[in-house]
Design an enzyme around this catalytic site. Structure first.
Site, PDB file in Angstrom:
ATOM      1  CG  HIS A 267       1.318  -0.161  -0.387  1.00 39.63           C
ATOM      2  ND1 HIS A 267       1.154   0.001   0.929  1.00 39.63           N
ATOM      3  CD2 HIS A 267       0.853   0.652  -1.019  1.00 39.63           C
ATOM      4  CE1 HIS A 267       0.392   0.943   0.979  1.00 39.63           C
ATOM      5  NE2 HIS A 267      -0.090   1.235  -0.354  1.00 39.63           N
ATOM      6  CG  ASP A 320      -0.781   4.302  -8.071  1.00 38.33           C
ATOM      7  OD1 ASP A 320       0.006   4.673  -7.291  1.00 38.33           O
ATOM      8  OD2 ASP A 320      -1.880   4.729  -8.524  1.00 38.33           O
TER       9      ASP A 320
END
Ligand code: SDX
Length: 383
Positions: A267, A320
């Site tokens: 991320h 996700d």
């Protein structure tokens, strides 16, 4: 010559002032307007969270009831837009269909030519419900089925499952899905939200083109990418390709040997596990137990351990990674996973669009020019 101010991918660059969402990437903390995501996941609903994101305060019961009624009433899609969805090639990807249909909604919205703040909010509320209706209607149309009209007494989560599967959702499934929508609702200046703000920043409140629909259309385009919202679909495709627990080690070894990214990990902001992934991990585990099929969850757990052991610089699961196993356990088609992200994130995109237009300045950064300083024009005969 590299310009010292240039940062590739705008990493760490502050591009807006906003009161909507705060992320502490090192602590792994996410809040919507100051309320921790864990508290919203436990106590709130997607409708209440949408209201909170849009208006900045938690609604009283009467305000929430009125908002839910407005949202449900506004979730109907005009017949002309549904006809456009029907006209798309059957192999159209759901995100392309959604982007196209949301753009078309801008031509049929009763407030289309009104970019006043009040009209922007009315359009935003309609879009929140319409994105879900469009997502499930597209899936049914491409299967040769008729779309199902959303029920006025259902929430967005209930209507998603009802209009997708054609039957009343089990209350526990509806609640899990409702929390998934809360978790995906906003995330500060992620790529799709920033894209929406850039588009919104070119508008004034004069009539002409619906700023809200233009921003939503651009945001959907950005969300579709595998590095952003498209990752949840690719995580499930990876799990299906691996097949079962015994094949996980070799598959992950191969990914790292070929320096390929593991979808659902890493991320730009978090330097620890994404707090949303923690909630989704618990859902994936419970759904595996409830459905008697923990295979996908067990594979995710094994991948998480392997990735952590293989990377010198730690990378962690993001929103996700586990969501794929959750949606798959709820019998959602894999290529509808990213549209689910849009069904939720439309609320955050709208809050940011309204915020941008309330205190707007055109967003127009600079480029660090890398081309030739001077070049003479050469006539064709001399080239
Ligand atoms: C979302 O921004 C948001 O808030 C987005 C989001 C939201 O709610 O809106 O949180 C939703 O988009 C989540 C991210 C979904 N995407 C993926 O899961 C795709 C896989 N992830 C990577 O592509 C990557 O982690 C990004 C795109 C998410 C972030 O990329 P960055 O910040 O540009 O990081 P990077 O690619 O420069 O990687 C830094 C290092 C690299 O190693 P080195 O080359 O420096 O040695 O970490 C490694 C990368 O190789 N790395 C990974 C990895 N992600 C980063 N290695 C393997 N697998 C990965 N997934």
């Amino acid at each position: 010559m590299a310009n010292a101010d240039f940062v590739k991918g705008l990493e760490g660059v502050i591009a807006a002032e906003s009161s909507i969402c705060f992320i502490d990437g090192h602590a792994g903390r996410l809040t919507y307007r100051g309320i921790d995501i864990q508290d919203l996941a436990e106590h709130s609903t997607f409708e209440e969270t949408c209201y909170f994101l849009l208006f900045g305060n938690l609604p009283k019961q009467a305000e929430l009831d009125a908002f839910k009624a407005e949202l449900a009433a506004g979730s109907v899609v005009p017949d002309e837009v549904m006809a456009l969805v029907r006209s798309l090639p059957k192999e159209t990807t759901p995100m392309d269909a959604l982007r196209t249909a949301v753009s078309a909604l801008g031509s049929y919205d009763p407030d289309a030519l009104d970019n006043s703040d009040a009209a922007n909010v009315r359009k935003a509320v309609r879009l929140i419900g319409q994105v879900t209706t469009l997502t499930t209607s597209f899936d049914r149309i491409r299967k040769g089925l008729d779309p199902i009209a959303p029920r006025q007494d259902y929430t967005v989560a209930e209507n998603f499952l009802y209009t997708l599967h054609g039957e009343a959702p089990h209350p526990s499934s509806a609640r899990v899905f409702d929390v998934c929508l809360i978790l995906h609702a906003d995330h500060e200046l992620n790529a799709s939200t920033f894209a929406g703000r850039v588009i919104a920043s070119t508008f004034t409140n004069e009539s002409g083109v619906s700023a809200v629909h233009a921003a939503a259309t651009g945001a959907i385009g950005a969300l579709a990418g595998p590095l952003h919202g498209g990752a949840n679909q690719r995580v499930m495709e990876m799990l299906l390709k691996i097949g079962d627990l015994d094949a996980v080690d070799a598959f992950i070894d191969d990914l790292f040997a070929n320096k390929k990214k593991v979808m659902g990990f890493g991320h730009r902001v978090y330097r620890t596990i994404d707090p949303r992934a923690t909630v989704l991990r618990s859902f994936a585990k419970k759904l595996g137990e409830d459905t008697g099929n923990s295979k996908w969850f067990e594979m995710c757990e094994k991948i998480e351990k392997l990735v952590s052991a293989k990377t010198s610089k730690p990378i962690y699961p993001n929103v996700d990674f586990f969501s794929g196993a959750v949606f798959y356990s709820m019998n959602v088609p894999i290529d509808i996973f990213t549209p689910i992200f849009a069904c939720s994130r439309i609320s955050g995109w709208m809050a940011h669009t309204v915020e941008q237009l309330r205190n707007n300045r055109l967003i127009r950064p600079l480029a660090d020019y890398q081309g030739l300083e001077k070049m003479e024009y050469m006539p064709m005969a001399e080239r």
